[in-house]
Design a protein around this motif. Structure first.
Motif, PDB file in Angstrom:
ATOM      1  N   UNK A  28      -7.551  -5.755  15.275  1.00  0.00           N
ATOM      2  CA  UNK A  28      -8.317  -5.529  14.048  1.00  0.00           C
ATOM      3  C   UNK A  28      -8.292  -6.779  13.173  1.00  0.00           C
ATOM      4  N   UNK A  29      -7.119  -7.417  13.066  1.00  0.00           N
ATOM      5  CA  UNK A  29      -7.021  -8.643  12.271  1.00  0.00           C
ATOM      6  C   UNK A  29      -7.878  -9.747  12.883  1.00  0.00           C
ATOM      7  N   UNK A  30      -7.867  -9.869  14.216  1.00  0.00           N
ATOM      8  CA  UNK A  30      -8.692 -10.875  14.882  1.00  0.00           C
ATOM      9  C   UNK A  30     -10.177 -10.591  14.683  1.00  0.00           C
ATOM     10  N   UNK A  31     -10.530  -9.294  14.654  1.00  0.00           N
ATOM     11  CA  UNK A  31     -11.929  -8.925  14.391  1.00  0.00           C
ATOM     12  C   UNK A  31     -12.332  -9.364  12.989  1.00  0.00           C
ATOM     13  N   UNK A  32     -11.448  -9.135  12.015  1.00  0.00           N
ATOM     14  CA  UNK A  32     -11.733  -9.567  10.644  1.00  0.00           C
ATOM     15  C   UNK A  32     -11.859 -11.094  10.569  1.00  0.00           C
ATOM     16  N   UNK A  33     -10.999 -11.787  11.320  1.00  0.00           N
ATOM     17  CA  UNK A  33     -11.047 -13.254  11.356  1.00  0.00           C
ATOM     18  C   UNK A  33     -12.378 -13.724  11.941  1.00  0.00           C
ATOM     19  N   UNK A  34     -12.836 -13.062  12.996  1.00  0.00           N
ATOM     20  CA  UNK A  34     -14.118 -13.440  13.606  1.00  0.00           C
ATOM     21  C   UNK A  34     -15.282 -13.138  12.667  1.00  0.00           C
ATOM     22  N   UNK A  35     -15.185 -12.034  11.910  1.00  0.00           N
ATOM     23  CA  UNK A  35     -16.229 -11.729  10.922  1.00  0.00           C
ATOM     24  C   UNK A  35     -16.317 -12.826   9.870  1.00  0.00           C
ATOM     25  N   UNK A  52      -7.107 -10.610  -6.953  1.00  0.00           N
ATOM     26  CA  UNK A  52      -6.482 -10.592  -5.631  1.00  0.00           C
ATOM     27  C   UNK A  52      -5.228 -11.455  -5.541  1.00  0.00           C
ATOM     28  N   UNK A  53      -4.791 -12.047  -6.643  1.00  0.00           N
ATOM     29  CA  UNK A  53      -3.731 -13.054  -6.601  1.00  0.00           C
ATOM     30  C   UNK A  53      -2.354 -12.493  -6.239  1.00  0.00           C
ATOM     31  N   UNK A  54      -2.050 -11.257  -6.630  1.00  0.00           N
ATOM     32  CA  UNK A  54      -0.690 -10.742  -6.465  1.00  0.00           C
ATOM     33  C   UNK A  54      -0.559  -9.726  -5.327  1.00  0.00           C
ATOM     34  N   UNK A  55      -1.504  -9.715  -4.406  1.00  0.00           N
ATOM     35  CA  UNK A  55      -1.444  -8.778  -3.292  1.00  0.00           C
ATOM     36  C   UNK A  55      -0.499  -9.301  -2.210  1.00  0.00           C
ATOM     37  N   UNK A  56       0.026  -8.371  -1.387  1.00  0.00           N
ATOM     38  CA  UNK A  56       1.013  -8.744  -0.371  1.00  0.00           C
ATOM     39  C   UNK A  56       0.752  -7.983   0.924  1.00  0.00           C
ATOM     40  N   UNK A  57       0.980  -8.643   2.042  1.00  0.00           N
ATOM     41  CA  UNK A  57       0.827  -7.999   3.355  1.00  0.00           C
ATOM     42  C   UNK A  57       2.036  -7.134   3.699  1.00  0.00           C
ATOM     43  N   UNK A  58       3.062  -7.160   2.868  1.00  0.00           N
ATOM     44  CA  UNK A  58       4.273  -6.374   3.140  1.00  0.00           C
ATOM     45  C   UNK A  58       4.362  -5.124   2.266  1.00  0.00           C
ATOM     46  N   UNK A  59       3.254  -4.762   1.657  1.00  0.00           N
ATOM     47  CA  UNK A  59       3.243  -3.605   0.758  1.00  0.00           C
ATOM     48  C   UNK A  59       2.370  -2.488   1.332  1.00  0.00           C
ATOM     49  N   UNK A  84      -3.582  -8.192   2.417  1.00  0.00           N
ATOM     50  CA  UNK A  84      -2.963  -6.872   2.460  1.00  0.00           C
ATOM     51  C   UNK A  84      -2.786  -6.447   3.913  1.00  0.00           C
ATOM     52  N   UNK A  85      -1.994  -5.393   4.188  1.00  0.00           N
ATOM     53  CA  UNK A  85      -1.850  -4.920   5.575  1.00  0.00           C
ATOM     54  C   UNK A  85      -3.184  -4.458   6.150  1.00  0.00           C
ATOM     55  N   UNK A 146       3.925  -1.248   6.956  1.00  0.00           N
ATOM     56  CA  UNK A 146       3.011  -1.442   5.817  1.00  0.00           C
ATOM     57  C   UNK A 146       1.560  -1.175   6.204  1.00  0.00           C
ATOM     58  N   UNK A 147       0.869  -0.418   5.370  1.00  0.00           N
ATOM     59  CA  UNK A 147      -0.478   0.039   5.684  1.00  0.00           C
ATOM     60  C   UNK A 147      -1.323   0.063   4.417  1.00  0.00           C
TER      61      UNK A 147
END
Length: 274
Positions: A28-35, A52-59, A84-85, A146-147
């Protein structure tokens, strides 16, 4: 992801399910990267993003947004892919039967919502609460990592015709459906770090944004992100506590009213620029 989904279907074991989900999250992440790459080479988009400055992929996040076009999903995937996740969308049950897409979304553990009309429930009372129970089971799967759960709470893409038919109180939005996010907050409320209240707007491509995106004519995408706290006032038994249900609906109505006003300000802002 389709192959992984078939593997998950024929081998219904927890270890297989967890492995397939982890693999599909990477896909899914690779799909977003290709988009993001495709949009960069096919469109000259001016991105106008705030919040969007304070968002985290671990939350853990619950993301709610207005919904005007299929391009909304593309825009969110591209902008949020590294912030984000991996996002999990609340989807209509009908999408489960779309070739390839349906089984890929199922492999990703995306919640499929089957909404029953009031007239149908009167004829089949045994179905009452089934859609909510499906949401509960889906949300339980997101405790382990994280989701971001995404819900277009209007339940459908906005059109002026739908706004009139629904007797919406808002000028730029359909009435929000509160049951899905209320249940997600009840099941995962202690794990959600924040609610992300996202407003999407296409100032130069309002009539057919998705077609314009596909044909390389998208000019500007405006995204406003507001973070909201998750506290006990919005966590409760939505199905059986009438007082809480009313309180939650008023809370969501207030958010939607502010979003409606924000869209009006954005419209005026970009009209003035022209």
């Amino acid at each position: 992801m389709v192959v992984a989904g078939i593997l998950k279907l024929i081998l219904p074991f927890r270890v297989v399910s967890q492995g397939v989900t982890a693999f599909c999250n990477v896909m899914m992440w690779l799909w977003c990267l290709s988009l993001a790459f495709i949009l960069k080479v096919t469109n000259r988009i001016s991105w106008d993003i705030q919040g969007a400055d304070e968002l985290s992929r671990n939350s853990w996040y619950l993301l709610i947004s207005n919904h005007t076009s299929w391009s909304d999903i593309v825009a969110l995937c591209v902008v949020m892919r590294n912030r984000i996740p991996v996002t999990k969308y609340f989807l209509k049950q009908q999408l489960a039967w779309v070739p390839f897409i349906g089984i890929a979304c199922w492999a990703l553990d995306m919640p499929f919502m089957r909404r029953y009309s009031r007239s149908y429930l009167l004829k089949h009372p045994e179905k009452r609460g089934k859609d909510i129970e499906t949401t509960r089971r889906s949300c339980e799967k997101f405790r382990d990592h994280p989701t971001t759960i995404v819900n277009f709470v209007e339940g459908s893409r906005f059109t002026e015709q739908k706004r009139v038919q629904s007797k919406s109180l808002y000028q730029n939005l359909l009435p929000p459906k509160s049951a899905g996010i209320a249940l997600a907050l009840n099941v995962l409320g202690s794990q959600f770090d924040r609610i992300l209240n996202v407003t999407l707007y296409y100032p130069d491509n309002q009539e057919k944004p998705f077609l314009d995106l596909l044909s390389g004519q998208m000019k500007r995408i405006v995204i406003r992100i507001e973070t909201l706290p998750v506290d006990d006032s919005i966590r409760g038994d939505y199905l059986n506590d009438k007082a809480f249900k009313r309180q939650f609906q008023l809370w969501l109505h207030d958010i939607w009213q502010q979003k409606d006003q924000q869209l009006e300000r954005l419209k005026q802002q970009f009209i003035d620029k022209r």
